[in-house]
Design an enzyme around this catalytic site. Sequence first.
Site, PDB file in Angstrom:
ATOM      1  N   ASP A   1       9.836   3.120   2.694  1.00 56.26           N
ATOM      2  CA  ASP A   1       9.084   1.951   3.633  1.00 56.26           C
ATOM      3  C   ASP A   1       7.841   1.449   2.852  1.00 56.26           C
ATOM      4  OD1 ASP A   1       9.272   0.445   5.983  1.00 56.26           O
ATOM      5  OD2 ASP A   1       6.678   0.416   5.960  1.00 56.26           O
ATOM      6  N   GLY A   2       7.049   0.283   2.455  1.00 55.28           N
ATOM      7  CA  GLY A   2       5.776   0.007   1.746  1.00 55.28           C
ATOM      8  C   GLY A   2       4.785   0.709   2.686  1.00 55.28           C
TER       9      GLY A   2
ATOM     10  N   HIS B   1      -3.950   1.943  -0.950  1.00 54.26           N
ATOM     11  CA  HIS B   1      -3.800   2.389   0.088  1.00 54.26           C
ATOM     12  C   HIS B   1      -4.570   3.349   0.972  1.00 54.26           C
ATOM     13  CE1 HIS B   1      -3.756   0.799   4.522  1.00 54.26           C
ATOM     14  NE2 HIS B   1      -3.797  -0.642   4.297  1.00 54.26           N
TER      15      HIS B   1
ATOM     16  N   GLU C   1      -8.040  -2.403   0.601  1.00 55.57           N
ATOM     17  CA  GLU C   1      -8.148  -0.932   1.399  1.00 55.57           C
ATOM     18  C   GLU C   1      -8.080   0.610   0.822  1.00 55.57           C
ATOM     19  OE1 GLU C   1      -5.986  -1.736   5.024  1.00 55.57           O
ATOM     20  OE2 GLU C   1      -7.428  -3.546   5.674  1.00 55.57           O
TER      21      GLU C   1
ATOM     22  N   CYS D   1      -4.887  -1.658  15.179  1.00 58.03           N
ATOM     23  CA  CYS D   1      -4.957  -0.345  14.517  1.00 58.03           C
ATOM     24  C   CYS D   1      -5.369   0.862  14.750  1.00 58.03           C
ATOM     25  CB  CYS D   1      -4.953  -0.768  12.648  1.00 58.03           C
ATOM     26  SG  CYS D   1      -4.916   0.393  11.862  1.00 58.03           S
ATOM     27  N   CYS D   2      -6.945   0.564  14.891  1.00 60.13           N
ATOM     28  CA  CYS D   2      -7.726   1.923  15.090  1.00 60.13           C
ATOM     29  C   CYS D   2      -7.653   2.261  16.201  1.00 60.13           C
ATOM     30  CB  CYS D   2      -9.180   1.311  14.116  1.00 60.13           C
ATOM     31  SG  CYS D   2      -8.982   0.936  12.317  1.00 60.13           S
TER      32      CYS D   2
END
Lengths: 654, 654
Positions: free
Chosen positions: A191-192, A270, A322, A418-419
């Site tokens: 996966d990326g 990232h 990021e 997300c966070c």
Amino acid sequence: MFENKIKITAPFWQQYINLIREEMLPFQWSVLNDEADIKIEKERDADHIPAEKSHAIENFKIAAGISKGKHYGMVFQDSDVYKWLEAVAYALHQHQDDNLQRIADGVVDLLAKAQQSDGYLNTYFTIEAPECRYKRLYQSHELYCAGHFIEAAVGYYSVTKNQKILDIACKLADHIDDVFGSEDGKIHGYDGHEEIELALLRLFELTKNDKYKKLANFFLYERGKNPNFFKEQQKTDPSTKPVIEGMEGFKPEYYQNHKPILEQETAEGHAVRVMYMCTGMAMLARLNNDKKMFEACKRLWKNIVTKRMYITGGIGSTVIGEAFTADYDLPNDTMYCETCASIGMIFFANNMLKLDVDSQYADIMEKALYNTVIDGMALDGKHFFYVNPLEVVPQLSHKDPGKSHVKTVRPAWFGCACCPPNLARLLSSLDEYMYTVKDDVIYSNLYVSNKSDFKINNQVISIEEITDYPWNGKITFKVNSEATFKLGLRIPNWANRYLFKLNGKEFTPKIEKGYAIIDRTWEKGDIVIFDIQIEANFICANPLVREDYGKVAIQRGPIIYCAEGVDNGDNLHLITIDTNKKINEYKDSDTLGNIVKLELEAEKLILDKQWNDILYRNIMEKQENVEIIKLKLIPYFCAFNRGENEMAIWLKTK
Amino acid sequence: MFENKIKITAPFWQQYINLIREEMLPFQWSVLNDEADIKIEKERDADHIPAEKSHAIENFKIAAGISKGKHYGMVFQDSDVYKWLEAVAYALHQHQDDNLQRIADGVVDLLAKAQQSDGYLNTYFTIEAPECRYKRLYQSHELYCAGHFIEAAVGYYSVTKNQKILDIACKLADHIDDVFGSEDGKIHGYDGHEEIELALLRLFELTKNDKYKKLANFFLYERGKNPNFFKEQQKTDPSTKPVIEGMEGFKPEYYQNHKPILEQETAEGHAVRVMYMCTGMAMLARLNNDKKMFEACKRLWKNIVTKRMYITGGIGSTVIGEAFTADYDLPNDTMYCETCASIGMIFFANNMLKLDVDSQYADIMEKALYNTVIDGMALDGKHFFYVNPLEVVPQLSHKDPGKSHVKTVRPAWFGCACCPPNLARLLSSLDEYMYTVKDDVIYSNLYVSNKSDFKINNQVISIEEITDYPWNGKITFKVNSEATFKLGLRIPNWANRYLFKLNGKEFTPKIEKGYAIIDRTWEKGDIVIFDIQIEANFICANPLVREDYGKVAIQRGPIIYCAEGVDNGDNLHLITIDTNKKINEYKDSDTLGNIVKLELEAEKLILDKQWNDILYRNIMEKQENVEIIKLKLIPYFCAFNRGENEMAIWLKTK
């Protein structure tokens, strides 16, 4: 999970844990169901593109055939539900709540229906592009989402023994194993966004099914073997529309597949992905006794903590991708320092501790936790930062597009959530990070009041820890069992003066890798006191950190302090600190809570009329007028709670 | 144009003018014809998206029906040809060249064929999207290109008297006047990129046709009346494909149409656009005796030079939108400081001087010219900067995507060849900026050796100026005519000590707006000496400029100096200057040419092993070891000519 019974009693952390259970989880549930009455941020926040609504539960209903419609949201929208579910598991472990469990069980039932007969589970590809399954791995987040589901399943099963969720997880993992691997006919890819690796290893630890460990091993060792893997896969993609628009230009470094993992000398790309990868690597090194992998972990760890980490435990020097940038490149005003990246750093540190109990890992865990991680959440528990800046000047956040990602106050929520749920799952499972138990040693990594039962050599050992840490360094351990074991107490790297007492008598324990080891046949009622003198200190950065050269930060215990404009006026850069001055401290209780504040005599340049309409002048004509001010400092994690104003951690020194 | 005959004799400037005529213009001609053998930069450079080839001449052939094919290149590719043509005009004015003129006449013939029967002239829309004419003004650059053509026509006609080019220009301007204006049925709008305004005013000055002045007046006063003009026009656009992809999110400020021009208090948005707008405004204020417009010019001028300009005369603090940001926001390492923006600042300054001969305008003209503008070109005349940084650390340009626009050496060319031909047209017409002649006063703005004939009150006045400026401040004027006029000599704002002599005798002239006015009935052979003691000085910035606080720059005469790594080692940020030390100067002649270099005793921190693998430490443990170095400084415009290395203008001071 939860092999020892650890009950946190510290008000400092209980407050967070309660906020999460009482405020965040119900609120997030309403968000996932599009029932929340919130103002979603309209501004683009890097790749966290806000949306009008979540639609996450609805996506599962559509994939399950219960509702009709199209997928809405990011391609990784499913993971919001999974992270919520994992946080719910830990909240239930902290505090049983039948209503919450009933809701969560319902979600499990829905996921079972959304899972395809072959085990595949992903709403975007199921609804929108089944023909593109696993064909766009650089952006698809399919295995990333699967990993978050598996983590949720491991957590939820461990707490509730819900067999259905574990069955879904195993069926999904088995399916992934059918599709990926080194065998002919399987995809030789990954996966990326790393996540599946650590999740499979957690599933292995729970089920002891070797297949999952082998698959994680495959994903980690396959990564970077062919740096063109994603580019080559893109050529065979039946769809020409990118999964996430505007994010196709990234180089292999962004995905950590620029070279094989064992050859990666520096942390690149990232930051969250690097942390999830490293966490998986450290788990694999332990579970496979893989020495080379352990060396690779130590190499990346060292690169990050000695060259690429902010004093707050933040990582990621640029918003673009990021990402990490270069050694010693740590700008304070344009950085990313994502909350999730520091949470990932804690995952990595915790797994390094399990491999090798060395206080350097726990020191960083503490630094990240008390600074960047809890800075990610406002004191009200309802506002959140993705980006945790070390310097904020509001007009620049508004007018310099290179700083538009640096929010001046924490927004209410993000369309791509997300966070906040990552914060929720970390803080709700904080008990899993406080101790490392190895052989007959109970190592204390984080000092948090608690009452706990440990299992060692078939003994149950009850210990009570009482402390007002991080404000006060006196830590008392009461052993309430008769037993033979060692107690390892981390000596924080910031601690200069401390002493140990056993039943009132001072003693000098031996020190091993930064832990004081107290080896004893304990009697019920034994009391160990570890008394650290916590004092505020001036900290300077390596001179190669350009942005901090000629500046100091102030740290007290594990807490990094900062100056805010609301206390000290604007133009914080005009303040100069004399490091020979004494830093005064006082307990204060106001809107910021019950905290220790600092005060220090400093100089501030007076901006007088000689500078009216003058941008540059010969130094001969310049006069310098300064005023003496009482510089007020507050813990960094308390900043941004009193409206928009300037903030700075690093201040100029003489 | 060219009302006075000014013949530059200064080797400093002749070298540039010759490089342009002998190297740049032939080279650019081969680029425009896709015959050049060059390595075009592949990297994306903000909105200057490089292309594989120019195709600019071929586009005109296709539009003229001579060739078949599709348009290639940027929507504003035509302007490359126009700027080249304008530069050719000025080069021919400096030095007749029949071959060059023959080629340029051929281009004029081609343009006549490419012009549509109604006067419209634009290859992109003629070839690709005639239905979209003037319907996408926010990005179309149609009037921008028309403006550049009109400027070329005014220049080329003035030098060569080629009537055909003037006819094309008038036909084009007449056509634009048919389409745009306040009357019903006309478009009440303007171009996203200002340029047509100043061009129409130049055409008015040449032809005296009032229509062109009125049209320029309309464009300037219409701008910003309706900040939603572009957004509204986009809705009626028959095509959905943007003209320039990825650049649609800009706010009205980017285009300076956020409010009417007279209400704009600060310089906002794309810096080159602001400069072209301001140039048009200053011309209109003079030609229409428009006092309100003059006040608006002064307001924007003041905002820029007292709050938003780099010490190098660079403007544009961010790469995102190549734009202004906020007052005092002048980062040295992420700025844009486009060469074209400083060229535009010189256009603006020159037109302010024509309105109001005040040395403040000429001071900035000089600052921009000797620093940012000529920094835009390598000493070989074949490599160019768009972005002129004040601080470069090569590894950050390579590894921090927020600095990827900051090139460490000047690239050979750009697919979008904006700055190089702009440099060519400015430097080839430098004689137009050296003097302002008003009533009976000859004001000398820039000190450049020259032999000139001025027309005042029907007298022809011959003056020879001899100087080794900017290296030496002694400037000698020999008046070779008997005549009555005033000579105005600008006293540079950096000049501290100077004296005036007339025929060997010291005297004190009266000073008016920064110019020493020598009012006299001159005799043939009169000699005026203006002797400025040029010395190196330490300059500091307004303390509100955060990035420069606690730092100094070094200036000698109009030249800003810098330190390069090749002379001083890496980590220039570890150097500390004591401003009580004497700055030594010496003439040197090496690969950088015949220049004055500076040397200064300074301290540099020694990076010793105490910092090995340590990122942060308690200040109590820190030792400071410094070495005394001979800091070597070179003129900023000479930097980046000795391979990739660090560079800094602002250096830390005690």
